[in-house]
Design a protein around this motif. Structure first.
Motif, mmCIF file in Angstrom:
data_model
loop_
_atom_site.group_PDB
_atom_site.id
_atom_site.type_symbol
_atom_site.label_atom_id
_atom_site.label_comp_id
_atom_site.label_asym_id
_atom_site.label_seq_id
_atom_site.Cartn_x
_atom_site.Cartn_y
_atom_site.Cartn_z
ATOM 1 N N GLY A 159 0.815 -1.209 0.000
ATOM 2 C CA GLY A 159 0.000 0.000 0.000
ATOM 3 C C GLY A 159 0.845 1.253 0.000
ATOM 4 N N ALA A 160 1.923 1.240 0.773
ATOM 5 C CA ALA A 160 2.816 2.401 0.808
ATOM 6 C C ALA A 160 3.479 2.626 -0.545
ATOM 7 N N SER A 161 3.848 1.531 -1.215
ATOM 8 C CA SER A 161 4.444 1.642 -2.540
ATOM 9 C C SER A 161 3.461 2.255 -3.534
ATOM 10 N N LYS A 162 2.224 1.794 -3.500
ATOM 11 C CA LYS A 162 1.208 2.319 -4.418
ATOM 12 C C LYS A 162 0.879 3.777 -4.095
ATOM 13 N N ALA A 163 0.733 4.089 -2.805
ATOM 14 C CA ALA A 163 0.393 5.457 -2.413
ATOM 15 C C ALA A 163 1.504 6.437 -2.777
ATOM 16 N N THR A 164 2.748 5.999 -2.656
ATOM 17 C CA THR A 164 3.873 6.864 -3.025
ATOM 18 C C THR A 164 3.863 7.157 -4.517
ATOM 19 N N ALA A 165 3.550 6.149 -5.328
ATOM 20 C CA ALA A 165 3.453 6.373 -6.772
ATOM 21 C C ALA A 165 2.302 7.311 -7.112
ATOM 22 N N ALA A 166 1.270 7.328 -6.281
ATOM 23 C CA ALA A 166 0.120 8.196 -6.526
ATOM 24 C C ALA A 166 0.356 9.627 -6.067
ATOM 25 N N TRP A 167 1.100 9.788 -4.984
ATOM 26 C CA TRP A 167 1.224 11.103 -4.362
ATOM 27 C C TRP A 167 2.451 11.893 -4.814
#
Length: 428
Positions: free
Chosen positions: A118-126
């Motif tokens: 989740g942190a990996s995906k959220a970082t790519a989003a933010w």
């Protein structure tokens, strides 16, 4: 141009906070390992089963967790998961035998399954590509910071009030984080605090928004040989760093006869070195070199493979003549692995097909944790059979050599460049 507004960094801080709490929960069993073994009469092989219980369930949920992150988003899934962290800690604290401890650790593995993906995906989003190195280093660096803080703090709590108090402590911390997350975290498309200037900065820099997908997109990703190379390379990294995480206190206590609190202080030093190395080299330096026009893939490939090579110094720790020398070798090893980590975790956000950042991260972490679970058991068996930790640490060196070879092939010049259309950040 740097925009006004720091919403993305506030969200990055929340992601890092969640990972810090996660690893505080995970590290508690390592600090308590000798006390649990004494209470229940466990040898090293039996203790290895207890220590690896979390890893087995954590491993098995990685693929479904990655898909759920892509389908539901990070915000909603973490709200449910974080509440379960506290339950698992409480169940460990009141466990009356080895069986209930294993069951509680299995629950913790399921609950924490979505955290890193989740942190990996959220970082790519933010975050735009120009800030992706530091943003990734923040949440992955929290794993090292947690270990730096957890070993001495939990060693003190358990020395004063017993090993069960340590798990009560982590349970309370999990409850507090759950409340903060519910109040503070939002996905990019629903964050009212995200100003237009910052929104455009993120979009123009290549952020992937929430980028939701599903099973069909993931099946497409599974056909990519590059994705499999990245995932297997990450498993080699994870094998080594997690046997150090799991066995370091036990290694120091058995090899050098240091007491629990002293082993906690010794264990803090390598993780402190690793935290600083990750933020400065794996985060700040990588971003700086990319912004100054260096080839992004050359930078990432060099940092990643050199970091893994430096991690091979763990092989010297098993034959160290004193705890101080062992700590020096472990510090060098963990510094190298920490430098490589943000680059490795950032690759799904750069290479995964649309809608599969979470799923590809889940595949990476699935193979990583499978290797970790086997490594924890193998380390205990080899240490028991040979009478020292020298053999298992040397085996980790061979594993890292395989990892270097895999990453060199995966990041060959044909890899896609850091460009392409940004995903639209829209309100829903």
């Amino acid at each position: 141009m740097e925009p006004r507004g720091g919403t993305r960094w506030a969200m990055g801080g929340l992601l890092a906070g969640g990972i810090l709490v996660n690893f505080l929960d995970r590290t508690a069993i390592s600090v308590a390992s000798s006390s649990i073994a004494d209470d229940f009469g466990l040898d090293l092989q039996q203790l290895g089963v207890v220590l690896s219980a979390f890893t087995w369930s954590y491993c098995l949920v990685q693929l479904p967790a990655g898909l759920l992150v892509d389908l539901l988003g990070v915000s909603r899934l973490t709200r449910i998961a974080s509440a379960l962290w506290a339950v698992a800690g409480l169940l460990t604290a009141v466990a009356g035998g080895v069986g209930p401890i294993i069951a509680a650790r299995l629950l913790l593995g399921v609950a924490e399954g979505p955290s890193m993906v989740g942190a990996s995906k959220a970082t790519a989003a933010w975050f735009p590509l120009s800030e992706r190195g530091m943003a990734t280093a923040m949440f992955d660096g929290a794993t090292k910071l947690a270990n730096m803080v957890a070993f001495p703090v939990l060693a003190f709590v358990m020395s004063e009030w017993g090993w069960r108090a340590g798990f009560l402590f982590t349970s309370v911390i999990s409850v507090l984080f759950t409340a903060v997350w519910w109040w503070g975290y939002r996905d990019p498309s629903t964050a009212r605090s995200l100003r237009p200037a910052e929104r455009e900065f993120i979009l123009d820099g290549g952020a992937r928004d929430i980028d939701r997908g599903g099973a069909r997109q993931f099946r497409s990703a599974l056909r990519s040989g590059r994705i499999w190379l990245l995932s297997c390379g990450f498993a080699c990294y994870g094998y080594t760093i997690n046997i150090v995480l799991t066995w370091m206190p036990e290694f120091l206590q058995r090899e050098f006869h240091v007491r629990l609190l002293q082993s906690g202080i010794y264990s803090m030093i390598p993780w402190a070195v690793a935290t600083v190395a990750e933020l400065i080299v794996g985060g700040w330096l990588v971003d700086r070199l990319v912004r100054r026009g260096r080839n992004p893939w050359t930078v990432r490939k060099t940092v990643l493979t050199c970091g893994l090579a430096l991690g091979a110094t763990i092989g010297a720790a098993g034959s160290a003549g004193s705890p101080g020398v062992a700590v020096v070798w472990m510090s060098l090893s963990l510094a190298g692995l920490a430098i490589a980590a943000p680059v490795a975790w950032g690759l799904p956000g750069l290479l995964a097909p649309p809608g599969t950042v979470g799923a590809v991260s889940g595949l990476m972490n699935f193979l990583n944790t499978a290797a970790t679970a086997g490594g924890v058991l193998l380390t205990g068996w080899l240490a028991q059979a040979t009478g020292s930790f020298h053999a298992p640490f040397l085996f980790a060196v061979a594993v890292l050599a395989v990892g270097v070879a895999l990453y060199r092939r995966a990041l060959r010049p044909a890899a896609p460049v850091d460009s392409g259309p940004a995903r639209t950040l829209h309100r829903v």
